[in-house]
Design a protein around this motif. Structure first.
Motif, PDB file in Angstrom:
ATOM      1  N   SER A 130      -7.030  -7.873  -6.184  1.00  0.00           N
ATOM      2  CA  SER A 130      -6.701  -9.253  -5.487  1.00  0.00           C
ATOM      3  C   SER A 130      -6.571  -9.234  -4.480  1.00  0.00           C
ATOM      4  O   SER A 130      -6.647  -7.629  -3.893  1.00  0.00           O
ATOM      5  N   LYS A 131      -5.804 -10.198  -3.703  1.00  0.00           N
ATOM      6  CA  LYS A 131      -5.446 -10.422  -2.312  1.00  0.00           C
ATOM      7  C   LYS A 131      -4.514  -9.687  -2.626  1.00  0.00           C
ATOM      8  O   LYS A 131      -3.954  -8.790  -0.561  1.00  0.00           O
ATOM      9  N   LYS A 132      -3.884  -9.219  -3.244  1.00  0.00           N
ATOM     10  CA  LYS A 132      -2.469  -8.299  -3.223  1.00  0.00           C
ATOM     11  C   LYS A 132      -2.858  -6.405  -3.290  1.00  0.00           C
ATOM     12  O   LYS A 132      -2.469  -5.487  -2.886  1.00  0.00           O
ATOM     13  N   GLU A 160     -12.676  -3.844  -3.490  1.00  0.00           N
ATOM     14  CA  GLU A 160     -13.458  -4.372  -2.866  1.00  0.00           C
ATOM     15  C   GLU A 160     -15.001  -3.530  -3.399  1.00  0.00           C
ATOM     16  O   GLU A 160     -16.319  -4.639  -4.810  1.00  0.00           O
ATOM     17  N   GLU A 163      -3.833  -9.996 -11.462  1.00  0.00           N
ATOM     18  CA  GLU A 163      -3.172 -11.185 -11.009  1.00  0.00           C
ATOM     19  C   GLU A 163      -1.906 -11.615 -11.873  1.00  0.00           C
ATOM     20  O   GLU A 163      -2.197 -12.220 -13.296  1.00  0.00           O
TER      21      GLU A 163
END
Length: 406
Positions: A15-17, A345, A368
């Motif tokens: 995730s973005k984290k 990724e 998340e």
């Protein structure tokens, strides 16, 4: 425990984290309600029981979004009868679960030797701790005389003309869970020897027929995917507006650009699955560079293609299943790192992206807050540092530990 904290040396959130070193998650009633560093979590949740996995890695559990485990695999793996067909299928699902897979995209195409329908299969596997989406599909096998089956008509072969029957298309759309390999644009070789399927790769539909089928599925409120390979077949799928391309072996640079522009997802099957050689590393990297949400899937059960870039076995007759997902994805995931992509990724190829294909990205595929606690505890990053399922220490599905290795 309805509420607990789970911690480890590293959490790969996809995730973005990104990666959380010395991370911890709070799980409540099967969902993640908080994820951060252990230092932050322990201050707020100091009274909650803690499961400490020490030097291990926590990551999302795996998603294999194109499989044939319940309809075609059982008689290939076991000496079963019709009465034990689905029992064998459930044992295959357990193998997949032990390999870290908690979500599947299962194709139901109509099987000539066993009368199975989507509702019957769903009923039979509802107690399995996995999230299984079913693609109601038609299939065309490239024998000397091409034969056609569908998930609706079951074990009875149908004329090619009936593949475009409006009532049949409506029934397929109604039974469909996600954009799987719903339509075979090219006749498939299946798992047959080359001389047995001389018409493998032959185009089945006209452009107008494909456009009408896609329009019908969309009109019934469901997305649709295509099994497509070769420049002409893939171009027809792109022009018809399919939502997902499965296999896409032989895709050209121009077609990659078009797929990206149309926001079409691609499910690559490096093991095989079409009449053509699977996508090369270069082709897959071009799709990733174009920002196509690309998934790696086993397409299982399949024998490895004779020129397969993924050298899993020298036995070309051996059928390979979900247990090999990490090994199949490994060359492409490690290659992504060499091209400057992050570990998260790369891990998305077998977690977040296939969850998106299934239409479940809001529920699982990444770690998340608000998502289901579907996760792995392992000795390395799945698909990058780890390809052996036996190195997975535990598998959690909706917060419940369903696989545990000592």
């Amino acid at each position: 425990m309805s509420t607990f904290v789970i911690k480890a040396k590293k959490i790969m959130t996809v995730s973005k984290k990104g990666t959380i070193e010395h991370g911890a998650m709070v799980v409540q009633n099967g969902k993640i309600i908080h994820i951060s560093t252990w230092e932050n979590v322990k201050q707020k949740y100091h009274q909650v029981p803690v499961i400490d996995y020490g030097e291990h890695i926590i990551s999302p559990s795996l998603v294999d979004c194109h499989t044939h485990l319940l309809e075609f695999a059982p008689p290939s793996k076991f000496p079963i009868t019709k009465e034990t067909h689905l029992l064998a299928g459930k044992s295959i699902l357990l193998e997949a679960l032990c390999s870290g897979i908690t979500a599947l995209g299962e194709q139901v195409c109509g099987n000539p030797i066993c009368e199975l329908r989507v509702p019957d299969i769903k009923q039979a596997v509802q107690d399995v701790p996995m999230d299984i989406c079913f693609a109601a599909a038609s299939i065309s096998v490239g024998f000397q005389k091409i034969i056609h089956f569908t998930a609706i008509t079951g074990s009875t072969p149908i004329p090619r003309e009936y593949l475009v029957n409006k009532d049949l298309i409506k029934a397929l759309a109604a039974a469909n869970d996600y954009a799987g390999g719903n339509i075979f644009i090219n006749a498939t070789p299946g798992n047959f020897l080359k001389h047995e399927v001389p018409n493998a790769g032959k185009l089945i539909h006209s452009q107008q027929e494909l456009t009408d089928i896609v329009s019908s599925f969309h009109g019934y409120g469901t997305k649709i995917g295509a099994n497509a390979a070769g420049e002409q077949g893939i171009q027809m799928a792109l022009e018809a507006g399919f939502d997902v391309l499965h296999h896409a072996h032989g895709i050209t640079d121009r077609q990659i650009e078009k797929a990206a522009k149309q926001k079409i997802m691609v499910v690559a099957t490096p093991l095989g699955g079409s009449h053509l050689e699977p996508n090369s590393f270069t082709e897959i990297m071009k799709m990733i560079h174009a920002k196509i949400p690309l998934s790696i899937s086993t397409g299982a059960f399949l024998p490895p293609y004779e020129k397969n870039a993924v050298a899993l076995t020298d036995d070309r007759k051996r059928l390979i299943g979900p247990e090999a997902l990490m090994a199949i994805a490994n060359p492409f995931m490690t290659g992504m790192l060499e091209h400057g992509y992050s570990e998260n990724e790369a891990l998305a190829l077998i977690t977040r992206n296939p969850a998106k294909v299934l239409g479940k990205e809001n529920r699982f595929g990444s770690l998340e807050e608000g998502k289901e606690a579907n996760l792995l505890i392992s000795e390395g990053i799945p698909g990058i540092e780890l390809i052996n399922p036996n190195k997975i220490k535990a598998v959690y599905f909706r917060g419940e530990k369903v696989v545990a290795r000592l």
